[in-house]
Design an enzyme around this catalytic site. Structure first.
Site, short mmCIF file in Angstrom:
data_model
loop_
_atom_site.label_atom_id
_atom_site.label_comp_id
_atom_site.label_asym_id
_atom_site.label_seq_id
_atom_site.Cartn_x
_atom_site.Cartn_y
_atom_site.Cartn_z
N CYS A 134 -2.48 9.17 2.32
CA CYS A 134 -2.10 8.71 0.98
C CYS A 134 -3.17 9.04 -0.05
O CYS A 134 -2.88 9.07 -1.24
CB CYS A 134 -1.87 7.20 1.01
SG CYS A 134 -3.28 6.31 1.70
N GLU B 111 0.89 -1.18 0.00
CA GLU B 111 0.00 0.00 0.00
C GLU B 111 0.91 1.21 0.00
O GLU B 111 1.46 1.58 1.04
CB GLU B 111 -0.89 -0.01 1.25
CG GLU B 111 -1.89 -1.15 1.32
CD GLU B 111 -3.09 -0.94 0.39
OE1 GLU B 111 -3.26 0.18 -0.12
OE2 GLU B 111 -3.83 -1.90 0.18
P1 NAP Z 1 8.02 5.50 4.79
O1 NAP Z 1 9.15 6.42 5.00
O2 NAP Z 1 8.04 4.62 3.59
O3 NAP Z 1 7.89 4.63 6.12
C1 NAP Z 1 6.90 3.66 6.25
C2 NAP Z 1 7.42 2.56 7.16
O4 NAP Z 1 8.57 1.99 6.54
C3 NAP Z 1 7.85 3.05 8.53
O5 NAP Z 1 7.55 2.07 9.49
C4 NAP Z 1 9.36 3.18 8.37
O6 NAP Z 1 10.04 3.00 9.58
C5 NAP Z 1 9.65 2.01 7.46
N1 NAP Z 1 10.90 2.12 6.71
C6 NAP Z 1 11.50 3.22 6.24
N2 NAP Z 1 12.65 2.89 5.61
C7 NAP Z 1 12.77 1.54 5.69
C8 NAP Z 1 13.72 0.58 5.24
N3 NAP Z 1 14.81 0.95 4.55
N4 NAP Z 1 13.52 -0.72 5.50
C9 NAP Z 1 12.43 -1.11 6.20
N5 NAP Z 1 11.49 -0.26 6.66
C10 NAP Z 1 11.64 1.05 6.39
O7 NAP Z 1 6.63 6.28 4.72
P2 NAP Z 1 6.05 7.28 5.78
O8 NAP Z 1 6.66 8.61 5.55
O9 NAP Z 1 6.07 6.71 7.15
O10 NAP Z 1 4.51 7.28 5.36
C11 NAP Z 1 4.01 8.08 4.37
C12 NAP Z 1 3.88 7.31 3.07
O11 NAP Z 1 3.00 6.20 3.27
C13 NAP Z 1 3.23 8.17 2.00
O12 NAP Z 1 3.88 7.95 0.78
C14 NAP Z 1 1.81 7.64 1.97
O13 NAP Z 1 1.15 7.85 0.74
C15 NAP Z 1 2.01 6.19 2.24
N6 NAP Z 1 0.77 5.57 2.73
C16 NAP Z 1 0.09 4.73 1.91
C17 NAP Z 1 -1.12 4.18 2.32
C18 NAP Z 1 -1.89 3.25 1.43
O14 NAP Z 1 -2.82 2.61 1.92
N7 NAP Z 1 -1.57 3.15 0.15
C19 NAP Z 1 -1.62 4.48 3.60
C20 NAP Z 1 -0.89 5.34 4.42
C21 NAP Z 1 0.31 5.87 3.97
P3 NAP Z 1 10.49 4.25 10.48
O15 NAP Z 1 9.33 5.19 10.52
O16 NAP Z 1 10.75 3.59 11.78
O17 NAP Z 1 11.68 4.83 9.82
#
Ligand code: NAP
Length: 483
Positions: free
Chosen positions: A288, A254
């Site tokens: 998102c 997602e």
């Molecule tokens: P993110 O930076 O991708 O982080 C999401 C999760 O991934 C967090 O738990 C983060 O951990 C972890 N993460 C980051 N780098 C990683 C790596 N190298 N290896 C493993 N895990 C890793 O995204 P975000 O800023 O938290 O969230 C916003 C994004 O989520 C937006 O793009 C939004 O559109 C998307 N989103 C999509 C949906 C959907 O249903 N399609 C719903 C909600 C959000 P840490 O935070 O501990 O670093």
């Protein structure tokens, strides 16, 4: 903060029915004032290994339960979540920043998925097939995939976990989630309630830590893990997907969006304004499915912008804990810098500020609710997910042109269109290249519907029967020698 149920305040991982401490901790800060609110345990590599191996052991007894038993446990988890909604919301507001009413809404929304999947567990069926040889019978069984791991983001610290876990547990899987390091407290409170509900040890686990990369490598590459489910940004999703390839795991992704919101000349203008307010400014623009590019037909442009300006200027910005707040803080200083950078670049490239446009001075990570006009497809802000309270508006002239512009993105999560024309509604439902299309609706999500995207917005769906199928494998059984 005073909780009615102080047992919900937990600060270490929950593994195999136990709270697991470690020597090393990291700080959680309130985005409204940067105060430290908790020190949370860093999971060790041996504890992470233990989470996966004990979940594997818990699988068989969980799958051996009757569907009624599993459904009853899920329903009592749901009930406890609802009974504790005010506390869960207070924890969420403290660590994530969203206004209290939105936090309560998220808790109830997440609980609805548990309710829905507790019922759907009863409808996991197989099939008996016709055969082409006598003495044979051919069956199809739906089997739980096994141990599921998940990584979730900070913007919905509760619901993004429950949307996955409810379907996984209903299907008969055991589940381990790593919440964002920024918002682990909501996840841990949900774990406490799963325990109270009687969900057996090893079935629902939460692992906390600030080294997402190291934890992620284990969750995506461990051979005992059968399925990995991710919600987060597209770049991180791509990396995790490639890690899953090493052991050919089933995956759900997602990912990010860049939603178009189109208001045609025949739209109900008050519905358009309401739709923009709901889809753009919820969670301070950090969803998102937020309207990221707002296309307004030239004939209604002035009226929509003027009405929207009045609404946006009436929004109250402040800590989510204050009852009158509409727009809470952004999650951290990097988020404010990103939004500020996109706005400044757009202005440099010719956009015009109708209202807002600046960070709010003082403590906390606040940004003014903003409207920009004069946005063009060449601008960075048109092509990036803004993730802040900024409505960026584009004027358009005709249907074909706007559909082509709306689809001009590698993302395909959600789209919105406002029109009263029935034939156009059909054309848009088919032509908009997105996993979700809202027609005259700015907030779509619902537990019975498939939530998810196409293109670089992801793989798989959450919600409805589509969601539970993500946690099931199809097994063909051929029985011979029957006579
Ligand atoms: P993110 O930076 O991708 O982080 C999401 C999760 O991934 C967090 O738990 C983060 O951990 C972890 N993460 C980051 N780098 C990683 C790596 N190298 N290896 C493993 N895990 C890793 O995204 P975000 O800023 O938290 O969230 C916003 C994004 O989520 C937006 O793009 C939004 O559109 C998307 N989103 C999509 C949906 C959907 O249903 N399609 C719903 C909600 C959000 P840490 O935070 O501990 O670093």
């Amino acid at each position: 903060m005073q909780l009615n149920n102080s047992a919900l305040w937990k600060t270490c991982s929950f593994i195999n029915g136990e709270w697991v401490v470690s020597d090393s901790t990291y700080q959680i800060k309130n985005p409204a004032n940067q105060e430290v609110i908790a020190d949370v345990c860093e999971i060790t590599s041996s504890q992470l290994e233990q989470a996966i191996t004990t979940a594997q052991v818990a699988l068989k007894p969980w799958q051996d339960k009757t569907v009624d038993e599993r459904a009853a446990l899920l329903r009592s988890w749901e009930q406890l979540i609802l009974n504790n909604r005010e506390d869960l919301a207070a924890i969420m507001t403290l660590e994530q920043g969203k206004p209290g009413s939105e936090a309560v809404g998220e808790v109830v929304y997440g609980a609805k998925y548990i309710e829905w999947y507790a019922e759907e567990a009863r409808r996991i069926n197989g099939a008996v097939l016709p055969v082409n040889q006598s003495g044979r019978r051919a069956l199809v069984l739906s089997r739980p995939v096994g141990v599921v791991t998940a990584i979730t983001p900070w913007n919905f610290p509760g619901a993004m976990i429950l949307r996955k876990a409810a379907a996984a547990l209903a299907a008969g899987c055991c589940f381990i989630v790593k919440p964002s390091e920024l918002t682990p407290l909501s996840a841990l409170a949900l774990a406490e309630l799963s325990h109270k509900a009687g969900i057996p040890a090893g079935v629902f686990n939460v692992v906390t830590g600030s080294n997402a990369q190291a934890i992620g490598e284990v969750l995506t590459m461990h051979p005992l893990v059968a399925k990995f489910s991710f919600t987060g940004s597209t770049p991180v999703g791509k990396k995790l997907l490639s890690q899953c390839a090493f052991t050919v795991k089933k995956t759900s992704m997602e990912l990010g969006g860049n939603a178009p919101f189109i208001a045609f000349e025949d739209a109900d203008i008050s519905a358009v304004v309401k739709g923009i307010m709901g889809s753009k400014f919820r969670n301070a623009g950090q969803t998102c499915v937020c309207a990221n590019r707002i296309f307004i037909h030239k004939s209604i442009f002035d009226e929509v912008v003027s009405l929207l300006k009045d609404k946006v200027e009436s929004l109250i910005v402040g800590p989510g804990s204050r009852p009158d707040t509409h727009i809470g803080p952004l999650i951290n200083s990097e988020a404010v810098e990103k939004v500020e950078g996109l706005v400044n670049l757009a202005i440099k490239d010719g956009a015009r500020i109708v209202t807002g446009g600046k960070r709010v001075k003082g403590e906390g990570h606040f940004f003014q609710p903003t409207i920009l006009t004069g946005i063009t497809p060449e601008m960075e802000i048109f092509n990036r997910e803004i993730f802040g309270p900024v409505a960026s508006i584009i004027v358009f002239d005709n249907e074909q042109e706007v559909i082509q512009l709306a689809n001009q993105t590698p993302f395909g999560l959600c789209s919105y269109a406002y029109t009263q024309n029935a034939t156009r509604i059909w054309r848009l439902s088919e032509a908009l290249d997105f996993g979700m299309v809202g027609i005259n609706e700015g907030v779509l999500s619902n537990p019975s519907a498939p939530f998810g995207g196409v293109k670089e917005s992801g793989l798989g769906r959450e919600g409805g029967s589509w969601g539970i199928n993500e946690y099931l494998e199809t097994r063909y059984v051929c029985i011979g020698g029957i006579g």
